[in-house]
Design a protein around this motif. Structure first.
Motif, PDB file in Angstrom:
ATOM      1  N   LEU A  55       0.866  -1.161   0.000  1.00  0.00           N
ATOM      2  CA  LEU A  55       0.000   0.000   0.000  1.00  0.00           C
ATOM      3  C   LEU A  55       0.906   1.215   0.000  1.00  0.00           C
ATOM      4  O   LEU A  55       1.701   1.399   0.920  1.00  0.00           O
ATOM      5  CB  LEU A  55      -0.919   0.019   1.224  1.00  0.00           C
ATOM      6  N   ASN A  56       0.821   2.001  -1.058  1.00  0.00           N
ATOM      7  CA  ASN A  56       1.642   3.199  -1.221  1.00  0.00           C
ATOM      8  C   ASN A  56       0.759   4.398  -0.919  1.00  0.00           C
ATOM      9  O   ASN A  56      -0.112   4.756  -1.707  1.00  0.00           O
ATOM     10  CB  ASN A  56       2.211   3.253  -2.637  1.00  0.00           C
ATOM     11  N   VAL A  57       0.977   4.990   0.260  1.00  0.00           N
ATOM     12  CA  VAL A  57       0.080   6.000   0.799  1.00  0.00           C
ATOM     13  C   VAL A  57       0.692   7.387   0.615  1.00  0.00           C
ATOM     14  O   VAL A  57       1.820   7.632   1.033  1.00  0.00           O
ATOM     15  CB  VAL A  57      -0.189   5.740   2.297  1.00  0.00           C
ATOM     16  N   SER A  58      -0.078   8.285   0.007  1.00  0.00           N
ATOM     17  CA  SER A  58       0.349   9.663  -0.191  1.00  0.00           C
ATOM     18  C   SER A  58      -0.493  10.571   0.717  1.00  0.00           C
ATOM     19  O   SER A  58      -1.722  10.624   0.583  1.00  0.00           O
ATOM     20  CB  SER A  58       0.168  10.078  -1.657  1.00  0.00           C
ATOM     21  N   LEU A  59       0.195  11.250   1.627  1.00  0.00           N
ATOM     22  CA  LEU A  59      -0.445  12.212   2.533  1.00  0.00           C
ATOM     23  C   LEU A  59       0.281  13.553   2.399  1.00  0.00           C
ATOM     24  O   LEU A  59       1.014  13.975   3.294  1.00  0.00           O
ATOM     25  CB  LEU A  59      -0.387  11.699   3.978  1.00  0.00           C
ATOM     26  N   PRO A  60       0.086  14.233   1.263  1.00  0.00           N
ATOM     27  CA  PRO A  60       0.844  15.455   0.991  1.00  0.00           C
ATOM     28  C   PRO A  60       0.611  16.520   2.060  1.00  0.00           C
ATOM     29  O   PRO A  60      -0.510  16.744   2.501  1.00  0.00           O
ATOM     30  CB  PRO A  60       0.324  15.921  -0.367  1.00  0.00           C
TER      31      PRO A  60
END
Length: 138
Positions: free
Chosen positions: A98-103
């Motif tokens: 799971l590649n999670v992006s939380l900019p």
């Protein structure tokens, strides 16, 4: 194993033909053709469906973790889930990332959120100890 005390929802599907068949939900909202992964068929495959469901569920778990930690999630957060189908001495096996992006969130807070979400997400719970899972912050 922990038993469910109260059922909130039951998904019901009818599938025929296996990986080269079709699947439909009892409420008519899902009606799809299925294809073998990497094949030439026009449909999706179980691994893609699993990845999509897990991503959506995981984003919900991120929301719960954010509320608990009193953190505002970025509106452009995303989860890109990769599910590998492979083989080993025991036959077919899955593994996932799971590649999670939380900019915009600082790395320490983001890590707290993804770890808490992984603990709370029902899909993560279902796979825990059964397949290799990596949670990446991207």
């Amino acid at each position: 194993m922990t038993a469910i005390e109260k059922v909130i929802y039951t998904a019901k599907t009818h599938t025929t033909g296996g990986r080269d068949g079709a699947s439909a939900s009892s409420d008519g909202r899902l009606d799809i053709k299925l294809s073998t992964p990497g094949g030439n068929g026009a449909g999706t495959n179980p691994e893609q469906l699993f990845a999509a469901g897990w991503s959506a569920c995981y984003i919900g778990a991120l929301g719960g973790a954010a509320r608990a930690l009193k953190v505002t999630l970025p509106p452009d957060l995303s989860v890109d889930t990769e599910v590998d189908l492979g083989t080993n001495a025991n036959g077919y096996q899955l593994q996932a990332r799971l590649n999670v992006s939380l900019p915009g969130l600082d790395p320490a807070t983001a890590r707290q959120l993804v770890d808490a979400a992984h603990e709370g997400c029902p899909y993560s719970k279902a796979t825990r100890g059964n397949i290799d899972v990596t949670i990446n912050l991207v």
